[in-house]
Design an enzyme around this catalytic site. Structure first.
Site, PDB file in Angstrom:
ATOM      1  N   ASP A   1       0.870  -1.172   0.000  1.00 16.93           N
ATOM      2  CA  ASP A   1       0.000   0.000   0.000  1.00 16.93           C
ATOM      3  C   ASP A   1       0.912   1.229   0.000  1.00 16.93           C
ATOM      4  O   ASP A   1       2.135   1.119  -0.214  1.00 16.93           O
ATOM      5  CB  ASP A   1      -1.001  -0.040   1.171  1.00 16.93           C
ATOM      6  CG  ASP A   1      -0.358   0.227   2.534  1.00 16.93           C
ATOM      7  OD1 ASP A   1       0.882   0.380   2.609  1.00 16.93           O
ATOM      8  OD2 ASP A   1      -1.102   0.283   3.531  1.00 16.93           O
ATOM      9  N   HIS A   2       0.323   2.411   0.243  1.00 16.15           N
ATOM     10  CA  HIS A   2       1.122   3.642   0.230  1.00 16.15           C
ATOM     11  C   HIS A   2       2.197   3.635   1.320  1.00 16.15           C
ATOM     12  O   HIS A   2       3.279   4.182   1.127  1.00 16.15           O
ATOM     13  CB  HIS A   2       0.200   4.861   0.386  1.00 16.15           C
ATOM     14  CG  HIS A   2      -0.719   4.738   1.564  1.00 16.15           C
ATOM     15  ND1 HIS A   2      -1.774   3.849   1.570  1.00 16.15           N
ATOM     16  CD2 HIS A   2      -0.749   5.370   2.769  1.00 16.15           C
ATOM     17  CE1 HIS A   2      -2.421   3.959   2.734  1.00 16.15           C
ATOM     18  NE2 HIS A   2      -1.812   4.869   3.482  1.00 16.15           N
TER      19      HIS A   2
ATOM     20  N   CYS B   1       3.211  -2.957   4.021  1.00 21.77           N
ATOM     21  CA  CYS B   1       2.358  -1.810   4.352  1.00 21.77           C
ATOM     22  C   CYS B   1       3.102  -0.998   5.411  1.00 21.77           C
ATOM     23  O   CYS B   1       4.323  -1.146   5.535  1.00 21.77           O
ATOM     24  CB  CYS B   1       0.957  -2.254   4.792  1.00 21.77           C
ATOM     25  SG  CYS B   1       0.889  -3.325   6.238  1.00 21.77           S
ATOM     26  N   GLY B   2       2.409  -0.140   6.146  1.00 23.92           N
ATOM     27  CA  GLY B   2       3.123   0.679   7.108  1.00 23.92           C
ATOM     28  C   GLY B   2       3.827  -0.164   8.159  1.00 23.92           C
ATOM     29  O   GLY B   2       4.996   0.046   8.476  1.00 23.92           O
ATOM     30  N   THR B   3       3.078  -1.124   8.704  1.00 26.74           N
ATOM     31  CA  THR B   3       3.629  -1.996   9.750  1.00 26.74           C
ATOM     32  C   THR B   3       3.860  -3.423   9.291  1.00 26.74           C
ATOM     33  O   THR B   3       4.545  -4.180   9.986  1.00 26.74           O
ATOM     34  CB  THR B   3       2.644  -2.069  10.931  1.00 26.74           C
ATOM     35  OG1 THR B   3       1.394  -2.593  10.427  1.00 26.74           O
ATOM     36  CG2 THR B   3       2.411  -0.703  11.556  1.00 26.74           C
ATOM     37  N   GLY B   4       3.224  -3.831   8.226  1.00 23.75           N
ATOM     38  CA  GLY B   4       3.217  -5.233   7.797  1.00 23.75           C
ATOM     39  C   GLY B   4       2.098  -6.030   8.444  1.00 23.75           C
ATOM     40  O   GLY B   4       1.825  -7.168   8.036  1.00 23.75           O
ATOM     41  N   ILE B   5       1.450  -5.446   9.432  1.00 31.21           N
ATOM     42  CA  ILE B   5       0.438  -6.196  10.199  1.00 31.21           C
ATOM     43  C   ILE B   5      -0.797  -6.488   9.343  1.00 31.21           C
ATOM     44  O   ILE B   5      -1.245  -7.632   9.233  1.00 31.21           O
ATOM     45  CB  ILE B   5       0.037  -5.426  11.477  1.00 31.21           C
ATOM     46  CG1 ILE B   5       1.228  -5.308  12.425  1.00 31.21           C
ATOM     47  CG2 ILE B   5      -1.122  -6.134  12.183  1.00 31.21           C
ATOM     48  CD1 ILE B   5       0.986  -4.385  13.624  1.00 31.21           C
ATOM     49  N   GLY B   6      -1.361  -5.444   8.748  1.00 36.93           N
ATOM     50  CA  GLY B   6      -2.567  -5.652   7.940  1.00 36.93           C
ATOM     51  C   GLY B   6      -2.320  -6.603   6.788  1.00 36.93           C
ATOM     52  O   GLY B   6      -3.158  -7.472   6.485  1.00 36.93           O
ATOM     53  N   MET B   7      -1.182  -6.470   6.140  1.00 35.70           N
ATOM     54  CA  MET B   7      -0.849  -7.360   5.018  1.00 35.70           C
ATOM     55  C   MET B   7      -0.778  -8.810   5.472  1.00 35.70           C
ATOM     56  O   MET B   7      -1.286  -9.714   4.797  1.00 35.70           O
ATOM     57  CB  MET B   7       0.490  -6.962   4.393  1.00 35.70           C
ATOM     58  CG  MET B   7       0.469  -5.656   3.626  1.00 35.70           C
ATOM     59  SD  MET B   7      -0.630  -5.759   2.187  1.00 35.70           S
ATOM     60  CE  MET B   7      -0.002  -4.374   1.218  1.00 35.70           C
TER      61      MET B   7
ATOM     62  N   HIS C   1      12.224 -22.195   9.969  1.00 35.36           N
ATOM     63  CA  HIS C   1      11.249 -22.943  10.772  1.00 35.36           C
ATOM     64  C   HIS C   1       9.846 -22.935  10.176  1.00 35.36           C
ATOM     65  O   HIS C   1       9.115 -23.911  10.331  1.00 35.36           O
ATOM     66  CB  HIS C   1      11.179 -22.365  12.188  1.00 35.36           C
ATOM     67  CG  HIS C   1      12.373 -22.731  13.033  1.00 35.36           C
ATOM     68  ND1 HIS C   1      12.411 -22.537  14.394  1.00 35.36           N
ATOM     69  CD2 HIS C   1      13.577 -23.281  12.696  1.00 35.36           C
ATOM     70  CE1 HIS C   1      13.580 -22.955  14.875  1.00 35.36           C
ATOM     71  NE2 HIS C   1      14.314 -23.400  13.855  1.00 35.36           N
TER      72      HIS C   1
ATOM     73  N   ARG D   1      11.043 -31.781  12.076  1.00 36.43           N
ATOM     74  CA  ARG D   1       9.947 -31.482  13.007  1.00 36.43           C
ATOM     75  C   ARG D   1       9.168 -30.242  12.591  1.00 36.43           C
ATOM     76  O   ARG D   1       7.982 -30.099  12.912  1.00 36.43           O
ATOM     77  CB  ARG D   1      10.483 -31.332  14.437  1.00 36.43           C
ATOM     78  CG  ARG D   1      11.366 -30.129  14.674  1.00 36.43           C
ATOM     79  CD  ARG D   1      11.944 -30.132  16.092  1.00 36.43           C
ATOM     80  NE  ARG D   1      12.657 -28.903  16.407  1.00 36.43           N
ATOM     81  CZ  ARG D   1      13.916 -28.638  16.016  1.00 36.43           C
ATOM     82  NH1 ARG D   1      14.590 -29.512  15.278  1.00 36.43           N
ATOM     83  NH2 ARG D   1      14.492 -27.499  16.362  1.00 36.43           N
ATOM     84  N   HIS D   2       9.830 -29.366  11.850  1.00 36.40           N
ATOM     85  CA  HIS D   2       9.134 -28.150  11.408  1.00 36.40           C
ATOM     86  C   HIS D   2       8.121 -28.469  10.309  1.00 36.40           C
ATOM     87  O   HIS D   2       7.067 -27.842  10.234  1.00 36.40           O
ATOM     88  CB  HIS D   2      10.149 -27.102  10.950  1.00 36.40           C
ATOM     89  CG  HIS D   2      11.106 -26.752  12.037  1.00 36.40           C
ATOM     90  ND1 HIS D   2      10.722 -26.074  13.171  1.00 36.40           N
ATOM     91  CD2 HIS D   2      12.428 -27.033  12.197  1.00 36.40           C
ATOM     92  CE1 HIS D   2      11.761 -25.936  13.977  1.00 36.40           C
ATOM     93  NE2 HIS D   2      12.807 -26.518  13.406  1.00 36.40           N
TER      94      HIS D   2
HETATM   95  C1  RB5 Z   1      -2.106   2.721   6.439  1.00 32.45           C
HETATM   96  O1  RB5 Z   1      -2.122   3.962   7.036  1.00 32.45           O
HETATM   97  C2  RB5 Z   1      -1.686   1.646   7.441  1.00 32.45           C
HETATM   98  O2  RB5 Z   1      -2.724   1.363   8.300  1.00 32.45           O
HETATM   99  C3  RB5 Z   1      -1.239   0.402   6.719  1.00 32.45           C
HETATM  100  O3  RB5 Z   1      -0.157   0.720   5.902  1.00 32.45           O
HETATM  101  C4  RB5 Z   1      -0.771  -0.755   7.573  1.00 32.45           C
HETATM  102  O4  RB5 Z   1       0.190  -0.361   8.489  1.00 32.45           O
HETATM  103  C5  RB5 Z   1      -1.814  -1.592   8.156  1.00 32.45           C
HETATM  104  O5  RB5 Z   1      -1.555  -2.617   8.816  1.00 32.45           O
END
Ligand code: RB5
Length: 147
Positions: free
Chosen positions: A7-8, A64-70, A97, A131-132
Protein backbone atom coordinates in the site's frame (compact mmCIF):
# COMPACT_ATOMS: atom_id res chain seq x y z
CA UNK A 1 8.13 -16.14 -9.71
CA UNK A 2 8.07 -13.64 -6.85
CA UNK A 3 5.15 -11.22 -6.70
CA UNK A 4 5.41 -8.00 -4.72
CA UNK A 5 2.72 -5.66 -3.47
CA UNK A 6 2.31 -2.76 -1.10
CA UNK A 7 0.00 0.00 0.00
CA UNK A 8 1.12 3.64 0.23
CA UNK A 9 2.86 2.95 3.56
CA UNK A 10 5.07 0.38 1.89
CA UNK A 11 5.50 1.93 -1.52
CA UNK A 12 9.07 3.20 -1.07
CA UNK A 13 10.30 -0.11 0.34
CA UNK A 14 8.47 -2.05 -2.38
CA UNK A 15 10.37 -0.14 -5.04
CA UNK A 16 13.66 -0.89 -3.27
CA UNK A 17 12.78 -4.58 -2.98
CA UNK A 18 11.86 -4.83 -6.66
CA UNK A 19 15.18 -3.21 -7.56
CA UNK A 20 16.97 -5.88 -5.50
CA UNK A 21 15.04 -8.73 -7.14
CA UNK A 22 15.80 -7.35 -10.60
CA UNK A 23 19.48 -6.92 -9.72
CA UNK A 24 19.52 -10.58 -8.70
CA UNK A 25 17.85 -11.47 -12.03
CA UNK A 26 14.94 -13.16 -10.25
CA UNK A 27 11.64 -13.43 -12.08
CA UNK A 28 9.32 -10.99 -10.34
CA UNK A 29 6.16 -8.95 -10.85
CA UNK A 30 4.97 -5.68 -9.35
CA UNK A 31 1.34 -5.98 -8.21
CA UNK A 32 1.16 -2.31 -7.11
CA UNK A 33 0.46 0.12 -5.65
CA UNK A 34 1.82 2.52 -8.22
CA UNK A 35 2.57 5.56 -6.07
CA UNK A 36 2.25 7.24 -2.68
CA UNK A 37 -1.52 7.92 -2.89
CA UNK A 38 -3.60 6.34 -0.15
CA UNK A 39 -4.99 2.89 -0.99
CA UNK A 40 -6.37 -0.05 1.01
CA UNK A 41 -3.86 -2.76 1.95
CA UNK A 42 -6.35 -5.69 1.74
CA UNK A 43 -6.67 -5.20 -2.03
CA UNK A 44 -2.93 -5.66 -2.57
CA UNK A 45 -2.55 -8.45 -0.04
CA UNK A 46 -5.32 -10.33 -1.84
CA UNK A 47 -3.61 -9.97 -5.22
CA UNK A 48 -0.26 -11.25 -3.96
CA UNK A 49 -1.56 -13.95 -1.60
CA UNK A 50 -4.07 -15.08 -4.21
CA UNK A 51 -1.27 -15.60 -6.73
CA UNK A 52 0.75 -17.65 -4.23
CA UNK A 53 -2.32 -19.63 -3.21
CA UNK A 54 -3.28 -20.58 -6.77
CA UNK A 55 0.30 -21.41 -7.80
CA UNK A 56 0.76 -18.50 -10.19
CA UNK A 57 3.63 -17.34 -7.97
CA UNK A 58 6.12 -19.25 -5.84
CA UNK A 59 6.66 -16.49 -3.31
CA UNK A 60 5.16 -13.15 -2.35
CA UNK A 61 6.35 -10.02 -0.60
CA UNK A 62 3.87 -7.62 1.01
CA UNK A 63 4.63 -4.26 2.56
CA UNK A 64 2.36 -1.81 4.35
CA UNK A 65 3.12 0.68 7.11
CA UNK A 66 3.63 -2.00 9.75
CA UNK A 67 3.22 -5.23 7.80
CA UNK A 68 0.44 -6.20 10.20
CA UNK A 69 -2.57 -5.65 7.94
CA UNK A 70 -0.85 -7.36 5.02
CA UNK A 71 -0.02 -10.44 7.08
CA UNK A 72 -3.54 -10.68 8.51
CA UNK A 73 -5.09 -10.58 5.03
CA UNK A 74 -2.55 -12.86 3.35
CA UNK A 75 -3.00 -15.60 5.94
CA UNK A 76 -6.68 -15.92 4.97
CA UNK A 77 -5.60 -17.61 1.72
CA UNK A 78 -5.29 -21.38 1.50
CA UNK A 79 -1.70 -22.57 1.53
CA UNK A 80 -0.27 -19.16 2.33
CA UNK A 81 2.14 -18.88 5.24
CA UNK A 82 2.75 -15.17 5.62
CA UNK A 83 5.38 -14.12 8.16
CA UNK A 84 5.72 -10.59 9.48
CA UNK A 85 9.41 -9.92 10.02
CA UNK A 86 11.16 -6.98 11.62
CA UNK A 87 14.79 -8.02 11.90
CA UNK A 88 17.41 -10.43 10.61
CA UNK A 89 16.54 -13.18 13.10
CA UNK A 90 12.82 -13.22 12.29
CA UNK A 91 13.61 -13.14 8.55
CA UNK A 92 15.85 -16.20 8.96
CA UNK A 93 13.35 -18.07 11.14
CA UNK A 94 10.48 -17.25 8.78
CA UNK A 95 12.17 -19.52 6.27
CA UNK A 96 14.10 -21.97 8.44
CA UNK A 97 11.25 -22.94 10.77
CA UNK A 98 8.05 -21.68 9.12
CA UNK A 99 8.90 -22.00 5.42
CA UNK A 100 6.98 -18.78 4.88
CA UNK A 101 5.93 -18.34 1.27
CA UNK A 102 4.93 -14.71 1.84
CA UNK A 103 7.15 -12.17 3.58
CA UNK A 104 5.42 -9.18 5.21
CA UNK A 105 7.33 -6.07 6.30
CA UNK A 106 6.65 -2.58 7.60
CA UNK A 107 7.70 0.25 5.37
CA UNK A 108 7.35 2.67 8.29
CA UNK A 109 9.59 0.48 10.45
CA UNK A 110 12.41 -0.53 8.15
CA UNK A 111 14.67 1.58 5.97
CA UNK A 112 14.94 0.47 2.33
CA UNK A 113 18.39 -0.95 3.15
CA UNK A 114 17.10 -2.90 6.15
CA UNK A 115 14.12 -4.24 4.22
CA UNK A 116 16.27 -5.38 1.31
CA UNK A 117 18.58 -7.16 3.76
CA UNK A 118 15.63 -9.06 5.28
CA UNK A 119 14.46 -10.13 1.81
CA UNK A 120 17.95 -11.43 1.00
CA UNK A 121 18.10 -13.43 4.23
CA UNK A 122 14.64 -14.92 3.61
CA UNK A 123 15.53 -15.84 0.03
CA UNK A 124 18.94 -17.29 0.92
CA UNK A 125 17.90 -19.38 3.95
CA UNK A 126 16.87 -23.03 3.59
CA UNK A 127 13.84 -24.60 5.26
CA UNK A 128 15.02 -26.97 7.99
CA UNK A 129 12.24 -29.53 7.44
CA UNK A 130 11.97 -32.41 9.92
CA UNK A 131 9.95 -31.48 13.01
CA UNK A 132 9.13 -28.15 11.41
CA UNK A 133 7.46 -29.87 8.45
CA UNK A 134 5.33 -31.84 10.89
CA UNK A 135 4.17 -28.57 12.44
CA UNK A 136 3.37 -27.04 9.05
CA UNK A 137 1.36 -30.17 8.24
CA UNK A 138 -0.60 -29.57 11.44
CA UNK A 139 -1.33 -26.01 10.36
CA UNK A 140 -2.70 -27.29 7.03
CA UNK A 141 -4.77 -30.00 8.72
CA UNK A 142 -6.26 -27.64 11.31
CA UNK A 143 -6.93 -24.95 8.68
CA UNK A 144 -8.76 -27.45 6.46
CA UNK A 145 -11.03 -28.37 9.40
CA UNK A 146 -11.99 -24.68 9.73
CA UNK A 147 -13.25 -24.24 6.17
C1 RB5 B 1 -2.11 2.72 6.44
O1 RB5 B 1 -2.12 3.96 7.04
C2 RB5 B 1 -1.69 1.65 7.44
O2 RB5 B 1 -2.72 1.36 8.30
C3 RB5 B 1 -1.24 0.40 6.72
O3 RB5 B 1 -0.16 0.72 5.90
C4 RB5 B 1 -0.77 -0.76 7.57
O4 RB5 B 1 0.19 -0.36 8.49
C5 RB5 B 1 -1.81 -1.59 8.16
O5 RB5 B 1 -1.55 -2.62 8.82
Amino acid sequence: MIVVGSDHGGFELKEAVLELLRQRKLECADFGTEGPASVDYPDFAAKVAGAVSNGEADLGILICGTGIGMSIMANKFTGVRAALVHDEFTAQMAREHNNANVLAMGGRILSPQQGRKLVEIWLDTDFAGGRHQKRLDKISAIASQQS
